[in-house]
Design a protein around this motif. Structure first.
Motif, PDB file in Angstrom:
ATOM      1  N   ALA A  89       3.583   7.116   0.951  1.00 41.19           N
ATOM      2  CA  ALA A  89       4.585   6.250   0.627  1.00 41.19           C
ATOM      3  C   ALA A  89       4.575   5.648  -0.734  1.00 41.19           C
ATOM      4  N   LEU A  90       3.308   5.688  -1.587  1.00 36.84           N
ATOM      5  CA  LEU A  90       3.436   5.035  -2.895  1.00 36.84           C
ATOM      6  C   LEU A  90       3.220   6.243  -3.878  1.00 36.84           C
ATOM      7  N   ALA A  91       3.429   7.275  -3.542  1.00 30.70           N
ATOM      8  CA  ALA A  91       3.319   8.416  -4.701  1.00 30.70           C
ATOM      9  C   ALA A  91       4.492   8.297  -5.877  1.00 30.70           C
ATOM     10  N   GLU A  92       5.610   7.961  -5.539  1.00 37.56           N
ATOM     11  CA  GLU A  92       6.605   7.854  -6.554  1.00 37.56           C
ATOM     12  C   GLU A  92       6.290   6.536  -7.168  1.00 37.56           C
ATOM     13  N   LYS A  93       5.887   5.550  -7.009  1.00 34.84           N
ATOM     14  CA  LYS A  93       5.551   4.370  -7.651  1.00 34.84           C
ATOM     15  C   LYS A  93       4.481   4.654  -8.588  1.00 34.84           C
ATOM     16  N   MET A  94       3.461   5.372  -7.976  1.00 29.03           N
ATOM     17  CA  MET A  94       2.346   5.881  -8.656  1.00 29.03           C
ATOM     18  C   MET A  94       2.781   6.639 -10.005  1.00 29.03           C
ATOM     19  N   ASN A  95       3.385   7.472  -9.759  1.00 29.06           N
ATOM     20  CA  ASN A  95       4.017   8.328 -10.666  1.00 29.06           C
ATOM     21  C   ASN A  95       4.743   7.493 -12.077  1.00 29.06           C
ATOM     22  N   GLN A  96       5.443   6.504 -11.488  1.00 31.53           N
ATOM     23  CA  GLN A  96       6.276   5.644 -12.426  1.00 31.53           C
ATOM     24  C   GLN A  96       5.224   4.770 -13.300  1.00 31.53           C
ATOM     25  N   THR A  97       4.020   4.261 -12.712  1.00 26.74           N
ATOM     26  CA  THR A  97       3.200   3.787 -13.601  1.00 26.74           C
ATOM     27  C   THR A  97       2.247   4.514 -14.594  1.00 26.74           C
ATOM     28  N   GLU A 110       7.050  -3.968 -13.356  1.00 23.12           N
ATOM     29  CA  GLU A 110       8.213  -2.764 -13.703  1.00 23.12           C
ATOM     30  C   GLU A 110       8.434  -1.836 -12.273  1.00 23.12           C
ATOM     31  N   VAL A 111       7.536  -1.546 -11.784  1.00 18.15           N
ATOM     32  CA  VAL A 111       7.646  -0.697 -10.483  1.00 18.15           C
ATOM     33  C   VAL A 111       7.990  -1.317  -9.521  1.00 18.15           C
ATOM     34  N   GLY A 112       7.520  -2.561  -9.195  1.00 17.72           N
ATOM     35  CA  GLY A 112       7.817  -3.350  -8.028  1.00 17.72           C
ATOM     36  C   GLY A 112       6.944  -3.369  -6.922  1.00 17.72           C
ATOM     37  N   LEU A 113       5.399  -3.631  -7.412  1.00 16.22           N
ATOM     38  CA  LEU A 113       4.293  -3.773  -6.623  1.00 16.22           C
ATOM     39  C   LEU A 113       3.822  -4.893  -6.694  1.00 16.22           C
ATOM     40  N   THR A 114       2.990  -5.310  -5.703  1.00 14.32           N
ATOM     41  CA  THR A 114       2.391  -6.746  -5.591  1.00 14.32           C
ATOM     42  C   THR A 114       0.959  -6.773  -5.834  1.00 14.32           C
ATOM     43  N   PRO A 115       0.391  -7.592  -6.822  1.00 15.32           N
ATOM     44  CA  PRO A 115      -0.883  -7.661  -7.236  1.00 15.32           C
ATOM     45  C   PRO A 115      -1.401  -8.944  -6.161  1.00 15.32           C
ATOM     46  N   VAL A 116      -2.378  -8.768  -5.868  1.00 14.68           N
ATOM     47  CA  VAL A 116      -3.151  -9.807  -5.206  1.00 14.68           C
ATOM     48  C   VAL A 116      -4.737  -9.969  -5.367  1.00 14.68           C
ATOM     49  N   PRO A 117      -5.022 -11.300  -5.371  1.00 13.16           N
ATOM     50  CA  PRO A 117      -6.422 -11.463  -6.010  1.00 13.16           C
ATOM     51  C   PRO A 117      -7.436 -10.536  -5.373  1.00 13.16           C
ATOM     52  N   SER A 118      -8.613 -10.382  -6.100  1.00 15.96           N
ATOM     53  CA  SER A 118      -9.404  -9.550  -5.571  1.00 15.96           C
ATOM     54  C   SER A 118     -10.538 -10.631  -5.015  1.00 15.96           C
ATOM     55  N   ASP A 119     -11.931 -10.300  -4.547  1.00 20.21           N
ATOM     56  CA  ASP A 119     -12.750 -11.170  -3.986  1.00 20.21           C
ATOM     57  C   ASP A 119     -14.011 -11.498  -5.071  1.00 20.21           C
ATOM     58  N   LYS A 120     -14.260 -10.198  -5.660  1.00 18.59           N
ATOM     59  CA  LYS A 120     -15.607 -10.184  -6.365  1.00 18.59           C
ATOM     60  C   LYS A 120     -15.332  -9.994  -7.741  1.00 18.59           C
ATOM     61  N   VAL A 121     -14.236  -9.603  -8.242  1.00 13.48           N
ATOM     62  CA  VAL A 121     -13.655  -9.104  -9.493  1.00 13.48           C
ATOM     63  C   VAL A 121     -12.442  -9.858 -10.093  1.00 13.48           C
ATOM     64  N   LYS A 122     -12.311  -9.850 -11.510  1.00 12.05           N
ATOM     65  CA  LYS A 122     -11.009 -10.619 -11.951  1.00 12.05           C
ATOM     66  C   LYS A 122      -9.768  -9.553 -11.773  1.00 12.05           C
ATOM     67  N   SER A 123      -9.955  -8.541 -11.958  1.00  6.12           N
ATOM     68  CA  SER A 123      -8.611  -7.676 -11.602  1.00  6.12           C
ATOM     69  C   SER A 123      -8.173  -7.557 -10.322  1.00  6.12           C
ATOM     70  N   PRO A 124      -6.850  -7.349 -10.328  1.00  6.42           N
ATOM     71  CA  PRO A 124      -6.062  -7.523  -9.032  1.00  6.42           C
ATOM     72  C   PRO A 124      -6.126  -6.250  -8.258  1.00  6.42           C
ATOM     73  N   ARG A 125      -5.727  -6.260  -6.926  1.00  6.13           N
ATOM     74  CA  ARG A 125      -5.572  -5.182  -6.072  1.00  6.13           C
ATOM     75  C   ARG A 125      -4.080  -4.884  -5.909  1.00  6.13           C
ATOM     76  N   VAL A 126      -3.634  -3.814  -5.423  1.00  9.00           N
ATOM     77  CA  VAL A 126      -2.376  -3.260  -4.941  1.00  9.00           C
ATOM     78  C   VAL A 126      -2.341  -3.708  -3.602  1.00  9.00           C
ATOM     79  N   ALA A 127      -1.410  -4.580  -3.234  1.00  9.49           N
ATOM     80  CA  ALA A 127      -1.511  -4.927  -1.932  1.00  9.49           C
ATOM     81  C   ALA A 127      -0.855  -3.895  -1.068  1.00  9.49           C
ATOM     82  N   GLU A 128       0.151  -3.198  -1.377  1.00 12.43           N
ATOM     83  CA  GLU A 128       0.631  -1.887  -0.744  1.00 12.43           C
ATOM     84  C   GLU A 128      -0.328  -0.893  -0.486  1.00 12.43           C
ATOM     85  N   SER A 129      -1.387  -0.690  -1.257  1.00 11.73           N
ATOM     86  CA  SER A 129      -2.277   0.321  -0.940  1.00 11.73           C
ATOM     87  C   SER A 129      -3.261   0.088   0.279  1.00 11.73           C
ATOM     88  N   PRO A 130      -3.420   1.323   0.901  1.00  9.47           N
ATOM     89  CA  PRO A 130      -4.023   1.110   2.112  1.00  9.47           C
ATOM     90  C   PRO A 130      -5.804   0.865   1.916  1.00  9.47           C
TER      91      PRO A 130
END
Length: 209
Positions: A89-97, A110-130
């Motif tokens: 489901a994420l292949a096309e958006k992955m390619n766009q990034t 730019e590609v319409g994905l949702t960043p969500v806070p991580s618990d132990k690091v500063k970098s965000p997670r991709v909410a749509e990724s399993p």
């Protein structure tokens, strides 16, 4: 055909390696810059290193013209990153990034994905990724020169987020994960055609006396 890698350009080496070492999992890496801009980029020179501690690597190439990719700059700055798994489901958006966006633009936006806070690091997670793997930087190894080299980023997975529908009794269900993998050139592949091989056991031959 015989191939002498010492006679190939970096681009030629990349294409041959990409075709020979395949399929490869895709490490969809999310980071954050010193200015707070969320970055997201895919890397297929990626894999596991160690189980305990759980370690993985991402190999980041030098962009044309030299310098460093935004992902590497951000990892060096914050010393962490998140690896997100790419499913069908994420292949096309992955390619766009994978496009070369300016550093002040976020691929999430730019590609319409949702960043969500991580618990132990500063970098965000991709909410749509399993699957999201929060990683802290362990070390960076450099290979090659400033124009053609690769930086191998080694990180320790400090926390993973897995959607409930794809895990059962401590095992990831590959048929539900539906991950995609990288081949050579512009080709990718599905992981739908599954088969099972049980771990073999060895029994020494009996000796007649």
């Amino acid at each position: 055909m015989e191939i002498d890698f010492e006679k190939l350009t970096r681009s030629e080496c990349h294409e041959i390696l990409g075709g020979m070492i395949a399929p490869r999992p895709i490490g969809w890496v999310s980071t954050v810059s010193g200015d707070g801009v969320f970055n997201l980029a895919p890397f297929s020179f990626f894999g596991a290193i160690s189980v305990k501690p759980p370690m993985l690597y991402i190999s980041i190439g030098t962009p044309r013209g030299g310098g460093k990719k935004d992902t590497l700059k951000n990892i060096e700055y914050n010393r962490d990153f998140v690896v997100n798994v790419v499913n069908e489901a994420l292949a096309e958006k992955m390619n766009q990034t994978s496009a070369r966006y300016p550093a002040n633009l976020s691929e999430f936006t730019e590609v319409g994905l949702t960043p969500v806070p991580s618990d132990k690091v500063k970098s965000p997670r991709v909410a749509e990724s399993p699957i999201n793997m929060e990683c802290k930087l362990d070390r960076i190894l450099e290979f090659g020169d400033s124009q053609n080299g690769n930086s191998m980023v080694i990180g320790e997975i400090v926390k993973a987020h897995i959607t409930d529908d794809i895990i059962k009794i401590g095992l990831i269900d590959a048929s539900k994960l539906k991950a995609v993998a990288r081949l050579g050139g512009d080709l990718y592949c599905y992981t739908r055609d599954l088969f099972e091989l049980k771990n073999p056991t060895y029994s020494p031959p009996s000796v007649s006396i």
